[in-house]
Design an enzyme around this catalytic site. Structure first.
Site, short mmCIF file in Angstrom:
data_model
loop_
_atom_site.label_atom_id
_atom_site.label_comp_id
_atom_site.label_asym_id
_atom_site.label_seq_id
_atom_site.Cartn_x
_atom_site.Cartn_y
_atom_site.Cartn_z
N SER A 80 7.46 7.29 13.06
CA SER A 80 7.14 6.11 11.68
C SER A 80 7.75 4.54 12.78
CB SER A 80 7.63 6.45 10.33
OG SER A 80 8.95 4.49 10.26
N ARG A 108 0.56 13.55 9.87
CA ARG A 108 2.41 13.74 9.84
C ARG A 108 2.22 14.95 8.99
NH1 ARG A 108 4.28 8.12 10.97
NH2 ARG A 108 3.97 7.87 13.15
N ASP A 141 0.91 -1.34 0.33
CA ASP A 141 0.50 -0.07 -0.04
C ASP A 141 1.13 1.12 0.06
OD1 ASP A 141 1.02 -0.58 2.64
OD2 ASP A 141 -0.79 -0.07 3.72
N HIS A 142 1.81 1.41 0.13
CA HIS A 142 2.88 2.34 0.40
C HIS A 142 3.55 2.80 -0.79
CE1 HIS A 142 1.88 2.45 5.03
NE2 HIS A 142 2.84 2.94 4.75
C1 MIC Z 1 4.55 6.56 7.68
O1 MIC Z 1 3.25 6.45 8.16
O2 MIC Z 1 5.73 7.12 8.15
C2 MIC Z 1 5.02 5.18 7.74
C3 MIC Z 1 5.38 5.02 6.15
O3 MIC Z 1 3.50 4.26 7.61
C4 MIC Z 1 5.56 3.65 8.42
C5 MIC Z 1 6.36 2.90 8.65
C6 MIC Z 1 7.69 2.82 6.73
O4 MIC Z 1 8.36 3.88 7.33
O5 MIC Z 1 7.31 2.19 6.27
C7 MIC Z 1 5.26 4.03 9.90
O6 MIC Z 1 4.78 4.88 10.34
O7 MIC Z 1 5.78 3.24 10.71
FE1 SF4 Z 2 0.01 4.93 5.02
FE2 SF4 Z 2 1.96 5.98 6.98
FE3 SF4 Z 2 0.39 7.44 5.83
FE4 SF4 Z 2 -0.96 6.05 7.08
S1 SF4 Z 2 0.52 7.33 8.47
S2 SF4 Z 2 -0.90 6.35 4.75
S3 SF4 Z 2 0.39 3.97 6.83
S4 SF4 Z 2 2.24 6.43 4.92
#
Ligand code: MIC
Ligand code: SF4
Length: 639
Positions: free
Chosen positions: A532, A379, A64-65
């Site tokens: 993360s 975030r 999904d990423h």
């Molecule tokens: C994020 O929101 O920072 C991520 C990308 O989902 C990370 C995971 C990652 O770095 O692959 C998270 O929240 O753990």
């Molecule tokens: Fe994906 Fe992390 Fe963003 Fe959620 S916060 S949508 S898991 S990258």
């Protein structure tokens, strides 16, 4: 009995330890989830453990990423994940099916179960009455191998909800209010447990928005009771038989209680560059907006997008704004398409993106230079959008739509009448994008050239010496340590390559200097490593030779990741000593026996200061063994 809901579930899953705040406990894990960008390492680690098949009730692997497939590397990762899932008995959610947390909530989350996910927003499932915790990939791999998950027993903070939300106030505003009060570190080593008469006014997706973004307080997890509302949601997914009523006892004792009167919650917004920099939307009204992004695991449910569709219906997005929509799952998109609401979104001028994380982690849609971007995400750390100069604000879908329509930050109450959103009694469920593993696996696990074996690590030596390679301020995030975006994320399976990007935007010379000096120390402020769960933020510095991080305090997941990969995490005993250490200083300390109280000598300055190695005996054993992987391998070899 006066037991909280969290304690009830923990009691049922307690494998080791005493359930008292601050004690080390081991939790039995029912479900695990991984996503592509943490998953490749997690499965490489699982493979290295030599366990033939996952031992959980259910393990899931999502893609999904990073789905841009700029070149073969990203696509190779996806293929590896699909193969390895089939081999070890993991359910595979194919690229395009949606975001791990949204899909898990829809199709798999169960009240009273535990979930460990290699993603920090795993607590989303707390909206379903689960104890759902984010962790590094190695901890998730260990849970797949049947190991308990070890953590410090958090204290349970009660969040009492009363009243009901008024029109245009949203679940997102509730969690922004909690963040305003607690800050990005106020939840560390706590579980936020919601209770009170306001709970029943919130649907499961709204609860999940709140538990999802509880992560931003630093909390271990957040949880809501399982009640009639939960049952309605499960029934709509054809899963009513999985319902279980679960609440805290009436006289449950919380370590502290904060109260939120939902009726008083107004539209809120987090200003750049921190999720706790929260103000009333009315305080920043009139700020011109260039981009609006709706989606992410916080706000991409059917309920959210139905609200967006109703608010956009018959209107046009301002020509000054680029509006993107990424739904959380294929199920959400299909239901919107079938009801015709997708047409309302398209006709208003929105740009429809793939179901996935997308712009949330800098995978496309980087805003223009100095842009103001309003996002329904969780975030807004500087640069996370892919544009260093962008000003990213976090808000509810309602506030995001108002910004998209008016071209400036606008109190959503100006839009007019609040639409009444009703969720279907039965949603369209279509599970064909899951691959359920068949036994036995006869194929071969294909690895592209970008998938490199894990580096080997040796036990922590008795004496650590070297230069302070970098000194940072407070709240350094793992996005600062190792950025997101498609360029760096396509290197998640290649530690030597990804290491070149460590602290890239903080100090572009870091990686070269670290290698040239044979490694050294990092000095940090409060809450070092927030954000993360990516274990690459520990593994890549380790590869560059980082021996220890000395900080005022650490974020929970990053601290565990440092230990797992053999970097010694030390805290200043006297926080004033932080001021006495500078980048370039030569430090040395004796860590023989891994004592709790240690003394660091700052040779050039002729001074010394005290630091604490605040770890459990189990964690110290991991450091002695050269990290968690070595320790687990040794254990499974014995059995
Ligand atoms: C994020 O929101 O920072 C991520 C990308 O989902 C990370 C995971 C990652 O770095 O692959 C998270 O929240 O753990
Ligand atoms: Fe994906 Fe992390 Fe963003 Fe959620 S916060 S949508 S898991 S990258």
């Amino acid at each position: 009995m006066s037991t909280t809901l969290a304690e009830k579930i923990i009691t049922h899953h307690l494998a080791e330890g005493k359930m008292e705040p601050g004690e080390q406990i081991g939790l039995k894990i029912d479900h695990t989830l991984t996503q592509d960008s943490t998953g490749t390492l997690a499965y490489l680690e699982f493979e290295a453990m030599g366990v033939p098949r996952v031992k959980t009730k259910l393990s899931l692997s999502f893609v999904d990423h990073n789905m841009l497939q700029n070149d073969f590397r990203n696509a190779d990762d996806h293929r590896y994940l699909q193969d390895v899932a089939a081999k070890y008995g993991v359910v595979f959610s194919r690229p395009g099916n949606g975001i791990c947390h949204q899909i898990h909530l829809e199709r798999f989350a169960r009240p009273g179960y535990t979930l460990l996910g290699s993603d920090s927003h795993t607590p989303t499932a707390g909206g379903m009455g689960m104890i759902a915790i984010g962790a590094g990939g190695l901890d998730v791999a260990a849970a797949m191998a049947g190991e308990p998950f070890y953590l410090e027993m958090p204290s349970i903070m009660g969040v009492k909800l009363t009243g009901a939300l008024s029109p245009f106030a949203s679940a997102k505003d509730v969690i922004l209010e909690v963040l305003r009060r607690l800050s990005v570190k106020g939840g560390v080593n706590k579980i936020l447990e919601y209770f009170g008469s306001g709970v029943k006014t919130l649907s499961v997706p709204e609860r999940a928005t709140i538990t999802n973004m509880g992560t931003e307080t630093g909390a271990t997890t957040s949880i809501f009771p399982s009640d009639e509302v939960t049952k309605t949601f499960l029934r709509s997914q054809g899963r009513a038989d999985q319902w279980l009523p679960l609440t805290a006892d009436d006289d449950a004792k919380y370590s502290e209680v904060i109260e939120v009167d939902l009726g008083k919650v107004e539209p809120l917004i987090a200003l750049p560059h921190s999720p706790d920099n929260v103000k009333a939307v009315s305080d920043v009204e009139g700020t011109p907006v260039d981009q609006v992004c709706i989606g992410s695991c916080t706000n991409s449910s059917l309920r959210d997008l139905k609200t967006v569709a109703a608010l956009l219906k018959g209107k046009k997005v301002s020509e000054k704004v680029s509006l993107t929509i990424s739904s959380g799952s294929r199920q959400v998109l299909e239901n919107l398409a079938a009801s015709g609401e997708l047409v309302d979104i398209i006709r208003a001028g929105a740009r429809i993106l793939e179901n996935g994380c997308g712009p949330c982690i800098g995978i496309g849609q980087a805003p223009q230079t100095d842009a103001v971007s309003i996002r329904t995400f969780n975030r807004n750390f500087k640069g996370r959008s892919g544009t260093q100069s962008a000003q990213v604000y976090l808000a509810s879908p309602e506030t995001a739509v108002a910004a998209a329509l008016y071209g400036e930050i606008t109190d959503p109450r100006k839009i007019g009448e609040y639409p009444k959103i009703t969720l279907p009694e039965k949603v369209i469920v279509e599970d064909s994008m899951f691959i359920f593993p068949e036994q036995p696996f006869t194929g071969e696990v294909r690895r592209g050239p970008n998938i490199k074996p894990l580096p080997k690590f040796t036990p922590v030596p008795e004496r650590l010496a070297g230069e302070v390679l970098l000194k940072t301020g407070d709240n350094v995030s793992t996005d600062d340590i190792l950025p997101g975006g498609s360029e760096v994320m396509s290197l998640r399976s290649n530690i030597p390559e990804i290491s070149k990007h460590v602290f890239r935007y903080v100090d572009s010379s870091f990686a070269d200097r670290a290698l040239a000096k044979g490694g050294g120390f990092i000095v940090g402020g409060e809450n070092y490593g927030q954000g993360s769960s990516r274990e690459h933020a520990a593994l890549a510095p380790k590869y560059l030779g980082v021996k220890a991080v000395i900080a005022k305090s650490f974020a929970r997941i990053h601290l565990a990741n440092l230990v797992n990969f053999g970097i010694v995490p030390l805290t200043f005993v006297d926080k004033q000593d932080y001021a006495a250490v500078a980048q370039g200083d030569m430090l040395e300390l004796d860590v023989k026996g891994l004592q709790r109280n240690l003394c660091v000598k700052n040779a050039a300055k002729g001074v010394a200061f005290r630091v604490a190695l605040d770890l459990s005996d189990r964690e110290k054993d991991l450091l002695k063994a050269g990290g968690k992987l070595a320790a687990i391998k040794a254990k499974h070899a014995e059995n």
